[in-house]
Design an enzyme around this catalytic site. Structure first.
Site, PDB file in Angstrom:
ATOM      1  NE  ARG A   1     -10.292  -8.957 -11.504  1.00 20.15           N
ATOM      2  CZ  ARG A   1      -9.700 -10.306 -11.038  1.00 20.15           C
ATOM      3  NH1 ARG A   1      -8.639 -10.261 -10.848  1.00 20.15           N
ATOM      4  NH2 ARG A   1     -10.622 -11.227 -11.467  1.00 20.15           N
TER       5      ARG A   1
ATOM      6  CB  ALA B   1     -11.675  -6.906   2.278  1.00 12.48           C
TER       7      ALA B   1
ATOM      8  N   GLY C   1       3.460  -3.271  -6.129  1.00 12.82           N
ATOM      9  CA  GLY C   1       3.739  -2.347  -5.129  1.00 12.82           C
ATOM     10  C   GLY C   1       2.754  -2.231  -4.368  1.00 12.82           C
ATOM     11  CD  GLN C   2      -0.604  -4.692  -6.070  1.00  8.21           C
ATOM     12  OE1 GLN C   2       0.478  -4.934  -6.046  1.00  8.21           O
ATOM     13  NE2 GLN C   2      -1.225  -5.378  -6.805  1.00  8.21           N
ATOM     14  N   GLY C   3       1.223  -4.222  -2.807  1.00  7.66           N
ATOM     15  CA  GLY C   3       1.142  -5.143  -1.689  1.00  7.66           C
ATOM     16  C   GLY C   3       0.594  -6.445  -1.584  1.00  7.66           C
TER      17      GLY C   3
ATOM     18  CD  GLU D   1      -8.093   1.771  -9.480  1.00  5.69           C
ATOM     19  OE1 GLU D   1      -8.241   2.394 -10.421  1.00  5.69           O
ATOM     20  OE2 GLU D   1      -8.642   0.434  -9.344  1.00  5.69           O
TER      21      GLU D   1
END
Lengths: 163, 775
Positions: free
Chosen positions: B528, B718, B486-488, B723
């Site tokens: 990560r 990046a 879901g984080q992409g 979080e």
């Protein structure tokens, strides 16, 4: 025990037997292969199993399939390809309102049940109308932005979001 | 490789843009597949019989009734595993696949039924008779730590396959793991303090609640094992299944469809060993799909108690901090040791201390196992440390932003002895939050404002591989083991490959992991993916570009420094060739493909906690709250966060991730709490009485500022995100509530707790003085 029911599901007539204790979510997923209806809390709280019965959102985890007799059911699969789904889908994509996607079809269905209601044109009313649909990923802001965007758009009106 | 990346000057095609999520349309259409949507032929349905007692010996299990039930194919108990070493656990090998001789928490699996339908399987559970001899339990931290406490585990400590804990000490009561560090002279620092803040704190057990519950299908056939699972770390699952069932790594195949959220709850190994074991017995594929109450006892966030002391000089210089904490990891270690170490790392907070002493204990109890949950450790400690910094400022009459500006670590400063120095501009981040909150404006009675800053050791163990394939039609396929929860991740990995190759992201496809074909990736967690796996994707794509350039040099007869890469073609010397044409030229047919590999590994690391972290994730945020003294209800009016991400590969995804973390933090701060009875029974095990935030909890105002200092170790500078805001929010809310006059030392801030705090101390303030406090 089983019952013979006749119902309209995503525009097609279903006539057949269902077990009296079969839940609507299991009927849709297991018997009809409509997997866009998602199971989560099983106690009518999270809203991820929402489908529209006669235009109103219900939690299919707490609704018996045999009670569908004579009713009209819409699942996300039935909405795909409609102007409403396209307009709201575009807004969801534009605003980043999809993350894991587990709650997304249900959000779209709930929105369809009221998005032509002019009384829900402000954020507070929209929050109240959507409170039965939980999302753990987005934090709701993006979904609300997408809904507000569509509420105000003429394209949405043209798309005919009504019941 | 780096040279190549910088060589062909081109404008950005993908990185830094709000590229549409690649999975959004399938998810909107209900077409995206999750594990529970899959039905391998002849699949059976599993149901799990779970312990009713927190601590008991199993005298006997009679499964004959269940086995005789029509439609039941197999029933599994501990007796079926005598040919294996049935204990697993990536940190400590302390957990049996299924209860053997005894149970250690309410909800521990005792038997599994596999049947032709879920209804049959569920019903057959009631035909199993278990006879228990109930033992005294250690179901609370206090009881587990008391002298002579019942022991949750006995016998030697065994390291897990990814323990990373260094040398393991002998077993010591119910202590699962100890972590700590110290520097400077603590006594001297406290001796010259003008202010010492000293208090005890309580943090609750919390449920991650990914909306998709843990779902696993396993098929143990001959010596091959196939697992479809909602898991975040498929390669670690493969390794544990391989060791447990004694089959070679390559004979275990783990396939990961989309996940309906994870947040750490699906990290490491959860329901997979049990599902493989029942499939082994049944000889057919079996699915186990947890109900929510089952997932709640599968993993949770550690509850914790903590004592902290902070010393400061009369001028507001932070001198020393002493922290001792006890984290309740439940009956099995799961990720408890790493959570404990990360909590220890977060305990000092990012300040220039003269002396620090941190002691962190991970404690076994007879409750359900606790593991990873987004921003673990930092969420546990930041609200405590930051509330003490605020209290120092209050006692000295200093501004709470100024005391931070004066004491925060500078870039490169020591966060913990032996660890990577600070890699962010924290003062800049705090200033941005303060500005967004309109920090110095006066606020009416019962309102308060607070902010908090902290660090989260992020990146886990940096081992990731990736493969990038450029096909004969010019399309790109990325194989990378990062799980899309879901984080992409699939969108971001595609953007990175597209950027390196100068293509639009629409030409790149990223699919889910199948460990038979996808290169190794350690895990999806600890923020990560973009940083570590993304770096491997960048390298793999650069290798493909290198091959294209070599072919173009030879074909066009132009030296490489005169070639220009742009929009899927390479031009030079007045001619241009598309990637399709270059591949055709290279292989002499309309076929073949160019394949690049990327590898990221630690530079000489041992895998222990002392190395790293890969980067320090910044946890900074602020909030304005209002408290109703009549009811104790706390309302969060506005929230401000800073996503200090080095470089936002996709700014829209970054902002939306941050908002999701904010709302989880708000839930953790205000009302989320798993309540156990004294006997270890979870009392609120459904969504009816375990409440998570809804639309109506959304603050009226939310802002997220993205900071891009290009100071991360990942691609394009990046570093991970998503979080930090969860750790920062409870801290900001606690500090804002204290600013409104109510200082709390226990989470969540339920109306009852807040009301009791207000009314146990003073009368409700009746005048307009903002100075008057409830205590």
């Amino acid at each position: 025990m089983s019952t013979v029911i006749t119902a309209t599901i995503n525009g097609r007539t279903f006539k057949g037997e269902v077990e009296d204790n079969e839940l609507l979510i299991d009927f849709l997923r297991d018997d009809l292969g409509l997997n866009g209806t998602r199971q989560s809390c099983e106690v009518e709280v999270c809203g991820s199993c929402t489908v529209l019965v006669d235009g109103l959102p219900v939690s299919s985890c707490c609704y018996l399939a045999c009670d569908l007799d004579g009713k009209v059911v819409e699942t996300i699969e039935g909405l795909v390809g409609t102007a409403f789904h396209e307009v709201l889908g575009d807004a969801f994509v534009r605003h980043g309102a999809v993350q894991c996607g587990y709650c997304t079809p249900a959000m779209v269905l709930t929105a369809k049940s009221f998005l032509d209601d002019e009384r829900l044109a402000d954020e507070e009313s929209l929050k109240r109308a959507m409170r039965g649909n939980l999302c753990r990923c987005t934090g709701y802001r993006a979904i609300l932005d997408a809904l507000m965007d569509v509420m105000g758009s003429e394209r949405a009106a043209e798309a005919g979001s009504g019941r | 490789m780096t040279q190549l990346l910088e060589h062909p000057a081109k404008s950005s095609t993908a990185v830094g843009l709000d590229v549409d999520r690649v999975d959004a349309r399938d998810k909107l259409a209900g077409r995206a597949e999750y594990t529970g949507d899959l039905h391998p032929p002849s699949m059976l349905y599993g149901a799990v019989l779970r312990s009713q007692f927190a601590h008991a010996e199993i005298e006997s299990i009679d499964t004959s009734g269940a086995e005789a039930t029509d439609g039941v194919i197999a029933v599994l108990t501990g007796d079926d595993l005598t040919d294996l070493d049935p204990y697993y656990g990536h940190a400590l090998r302390d957990r049996p696949i299924i209860a053997i001789d005894k149970v250690r928490f309410v909800g521990e699996p005792i038997a599994v039924v596999a049947a032709k339908s879920q209804t049959i399987a569920d019903a057959a559970l009631s035909a199993i008779d278990v006879s228990y001899r109930v033992l005294p339990n250690a179901a609370t931290l206090d009881r587990a730590l008391a002298p002579g406490a019942p022991l949750v585990h006995e016998g030697p400590v065994r390291p897990g396959l990814a323990h990373g804990l260094g040398k393991l000490p002998e077993r010591e009561g119910n202590i699962c793991y100890r972590y700590g560090f110290s520097f400077g002279d603590v006594d001297a620092a406290f001796a010259r303090a003008a202010v010492v803040v000293d208090d005890e704190y309580v943090f609750p057990a919390v449920y991650q609640y990914s909306m998709e519950t843990h779902t696993t299908i396993a098929h143990h056939r001959g010596r091959e094992i196939t697992v479809w699972s909602s898991c975040q770390h498929p390669f670690l699952v493969r390794q544990e299944i391989s060791e447990l069932f004694e089959v070679p790594l390559d004979d275990v195949r783990v396939i990961v469809p989309y996940l309906g959220g994870g947040f750490g709850s699906k990290s490491y190994t959860k329901m997979e060993p049990l599902t493989v074991a029942i499939s082994r017995k049944a000889g057919l594929p079996v699915r186990i799909m947890n109900r929510v109450d089952e997932s709640m006892v599968t993993t949770r966030r550690h509850n914790m108690k903590c004592r902290m002391r902070t010393a400061a000089s009369a001028e507001g210089q932070l001198l020393g901090r002493v922290v001792e904490m006890w984290l309740d990891t439940g009956a099995y270690a799961d990720n408890g040791p790493r959570v404990t170490a990360t909590a220890g790392d977060a305990a000092p907070g990012p300040y220039r201390w003269e002396a620090v002493d941190v002691k962190a204990q991970c404690v076994y109890t007879n409750t359900s196992p606790a593991g990873s949950y987004r921003a673990f450790g930092a969420t546990h400690l930041q609200w405590i440390g930051e509330s003490q910094v605020d209290e120092v400022a209050r006692r000295l009459g200093l501004d709470r932003v100024e005391i931070r500006r004066a004491n925060l670590l500078a870039r490169g400063g020591q966060v913990r002895p032996g660890a990577k120095g600070l890699d962010a501009d924290l003062v800049g981040d705090v200033d941005k939050v303060a500005a967004a909150l309109d920090w110095s404006s006066p606020r009416p009675l019962h309102r308060g404002v607070g902010l908090a800053v902290g660090l989260l050791a992020a990146g886990a163990h940096p081992v990731s591989m990736a493969t990038v394939r450029l096909g004969a039609d010019g399309g790109v396929s990325v194989l990378v083991g990062t799980t899309e929860l879901g984080q992409g991740a699939r969108t971001v990995m595609g953007q990175i490959a597209a950027e390196v190759l100068g293509l639009p992201p629409s030409r790149v496809v990223v699919r889910g992991t199948d460990t038979s074909y996808t290169p190794y990736d350690r895990s999806t967690g600890a923020s990560r993916s973009t940083t570590v796996a993304g770096k491997a994707v960048e390298e793999a794509a650069a290798q493909v570009l290198e091959e294209l350039i070599e072919t173009a040099e030879a074909t066009l007869g132009v030296a490489r420094d005169e070639l220009v890469v742009s929009e899927g073609r390479i031009s030079g010397g007045g001619a241009a060739m598309t990637y399709e044409e270059l591949i055709e030229r290279r292989f002499g047919l309309k076929g073949g493909e160019l394949i690049g590999h990327g590898h990221v590994g630690p530079r000489g690391g041992s895998g222990g906690f002392a190395d790293g972290p890969v980067f320090w994730e910044v946890c900074v945020g602020g909030a304005e709250v209002e408290v109703d003294p009549e009811t104790g209800i706390v309302t969060v009016l506005s929230v401000s966060t800073v996503a200090d991400v080095g470089k936002a590969i996709n700014p829209l995804l970054v902002r939306r991730q941050d908002e999701g973390a904010v709302m989880q933090g708000l839930g953790n701060a205000l009302f989320e709490e798993m309540r156990f009875s004294d006997d270890g029974l979870l009392l609120n095990d459904t969504l009816l009485d375990y409440r998570i935030p809804s639309f109506e909890d959304l603050p009226a105002s939310m802002s997220c500022t993205i900071v891009e200092n290009e100071d991360g170790p990942g691609p394009f500078g990046a570093k991970g995100c998503g979080e930090g805001a969860l750790a920062a929010l409870p801290a900001a809310i606690v500090n804002a509530l204290a600013d409104a006059g109510v200082q709390m030392t226990e989470l969540p801030l339920t109306p009852e707790r807040v009301w009791e705090k207000i009314h146990s101390q003073h009368e409700i303030p009746k005048n307009d003085s903002k100075e008057e406090r409830y205590q």
